[in-house]
Design an enzyme around this catalytic site. Sequence first.
Site, PDB file in Angstrom:
ATOM      1  N   LYS A  21       1.093  -1.028  -0.079  1.00 43.29           N
ATOM      2  CA  LYS A  21       0.096  -0.047   0.122  1.00 43.29           C
ATOM      3  C   LYS A  21       1.083   1.233   0.015  1.00 43.29           C
ATOM      4  O   LYS A  21       1.783   1.261   0.887  1.00 43.29           O
ATOM      5  CB  LYS A  21      -0.851  -0.145   1.241  1.00 43.29           C
ATOM      6  CG  LYS A  21      -1.757  -0.926   1.346  1.00 43.29           C
ATOM      7  CD  LYS A  21      -3.052  -0.800   0.386  1.00 43.29           C
ATOM      8  CE  LYS A  21      -4.207  -2.016   0.588  1.00 43.29           C
ATOM      9  NZ  LYS A  21      -5.248  -1.695  -0.495  1.00 43.29           N
ATOM     10  N   ASP A  79      -0.343  -0.409  -4.554  1.00 41.86           N
ATOM     11  CA  ASP A  79      -1.669  -0.067  -4.328  1.00 41.86           C
ATOM     12  C   ASP A  79      -2.062   1.335  -3.754  1.00 41.86           C
ATOM     13  O   ASP A  79      -1.741   1.499  -2.587  1.00 41.86           O
ATOM     14  CB  ASP A  79      -2.314  -1.207  -3.743  1.00 41.86           C
ATOM     15  CG  ASP A  79      -4.104  -1.043  -3.732  1.00 41.86           C
ATOM     16  OD1 ASP A  79      -4.550  -0.023  -4.426  1.00 41.86           O
ATOM     17  OD2 ASP A  79      -4.834  -1.783  -3.018  1.00 41.86           O
ATOM     18  N   GLU A 128      -1.718  -0.006  -9.158  1.00 42.05           N
ATOM     19  CA  GLU A 128      -3.295  -0.318  -8.760  1.00 42.05           C
ATOM     20  C   GLU A 128      -3.869   1.045  -8.468  1.00 42.05           C
ATOM     21  O   GLU A 128      -3.508   1.756  -7.603  1.00 42.05           O
ATOM     22  CB  GLU A 128      -3.449  -1.203  -7.683  1.00 42.05           C
ATOM     23  CG  GLU A 128      -4.720  -1.819  -7.651  1.00 42.05           C
ATOM     24  CD  GLU A 128      -4.932  -2.864  -6.823  1.00 42.05           C
ATOM     25  OE1 GLU A 128      -5.882  -3.069  -5.805  1.00 42.05           O
ATOM     26  OE2 GLU A 128      -3.986  -3.694  -6.590  1.00 42.05           O
ATOM     27  N   ASP A 152      -9.120  -0.409  -9.888  1.00 37.47           N
ATOM     28  CA  ASP A 152      -9.742  -1.152  -8.701  1.00 37.47           C
ATOM     29  C   ASP A 152     -10.938  -0.577  -8.408  1.00 37.47           C
ATOM     30  O   ASP A 152     -12.000  -1.024  -8.694  1.00 37.47           O
ATOM     31  CB  ASP A 152      -8.684  -1.295  -7.426  1.00 37.47           C
ATOM     32  CG  ASP A 152      -9.110  -2.170  -6.439  1.00 37.47           C
ATOM     33  OD1 ASP A 152     -10.054  -2.922  -6.520  1.00 37.47           O
ATOM     34  OD2 ASP A 152      -8.336  -2.157  -5.356  1.00 37.47           O
ATOM     35  N   LYS A 187     -12.997  -7.665  -7.159  1.00 37.81           N
ATOM     36  CA  LYS A 187     -13.249  -8.162  -5.997  1.00 37.81           C
ATOM     37  C   LYS A 187     -14.860  -8.808  -5.913  1.00 37.81           C
ATOM     38  O   LYS A 187     -15.650  -8.127  -5.822  1.00 37.81           O
ATOM     39  CB  LYS A 187     -13.339  -6.997  -4.911  1.00 37.81           C
ATOM     40  CG  LYS A 187     -11.657  -6.435  -4.649  1.00 37.81           C
ATOM     41  CD  LYS A 187     -11.980  -5.197  -3.867  1.00 37.81           C
ATOM     42  CE  LYS A 187     -10.551  -5.033  -3.245  1.00 37.81           C
ATOM     43  NZ  LYS A 187      -9.441  -4.886  -4.480  1.00 37.81           N
TER      44      LYS A 187
END
Length: 339
Positions: free
Chosen positions: A160, A189, A217, A242, A266
């Site tokens: 992250k 991400d 991402e 995403d 997801k």
Amino acid sequence: MTYRFEFRLIARKFLRSLTTSHGNWDIRESIILRLIDAAGREGWGEIPPISWFGSETLPQALDFCHQLPQEITQEIIFSIPDALPACQFGFESAWEGLGTGDWGQGDKGTRGQGDIPITNYPLPITHYPLPISALLPAGEAALNTWQKLWEEGYRTFKWKIAVDAIANELKIFHLLIDSLPASTKLRLDANAGLSYQEAELWLENGDKFPEKMEFLEQPLAVTEFEAMLQLSNRYQTAIALDESVATLSQLHAAYQQGWRDIFVIKPAIAGSPSRLRQFCKQHNIDAVFSSVFETAIGRYAALKLAAELSQPNRAVGFGINHLLKKEEETWLQRLWQNL
């Protein structure tokens, strides 16, 4: 055909706060549901909303469950509105699982009449049919975490970013990329937390390590689709959408607007599994399937979709067991013991 419908709200704690550009996350709440047909066969599902990611809120999902009768039909399940994508996933997954007894390698011999299916998660990494990406903690902690996960079998990691000053994160990035073995893939991400200029800087740095850097991402906000499309054409490092493709309607919209780079899906908040299958097979997109910190119940349904629809060269983002307390089997059994 009608099905008896039951549900429970559950909550689990992260071992430590999960930090993203959206803030800190301490407790994961979701709804476990059970369908029982006239023959007594059971189907299990999970509704794990993430409202800041584009799904319904948990109160909205609970309200929907509360307003349903104790017996529901297939027509009700397949008429759940698109505004409730996590509910669509949970109910349709439970319906698909009715009577199959299909709960993977971990539950053989553990299931009795009326028992919740126990899956003995987390399974060793080699038991999954797909390569798994492990989530690293934000900041410097990633430098001391990846080795243990590597020893457990992970070869793809996600880190992250956009949670600290970019200068600090770039320093950590270079230390991390230098320390990772040559065969490793790294995903960054940003959770929509970068400016355009910051995204350029990350992509420039990513281009220096093409063997290890898999993709960046969701660098920009959902509203900045055209800017991300432009960036995807300017740099070697791939961009994965995403938050911009959290639901089926967003997936359709992004594809129609020309996105042909990577889609992070997801399943547990995307919506109807049957319609997700149809979309992925029709368009043959480059998809990375990812977790939303669901329980074993939601995870198994999501991994079934991933095994069916994933590109063979993309690790799926379900390496999150090390971030949650290892209490799943205990509370899953306790959840239904009084029914």
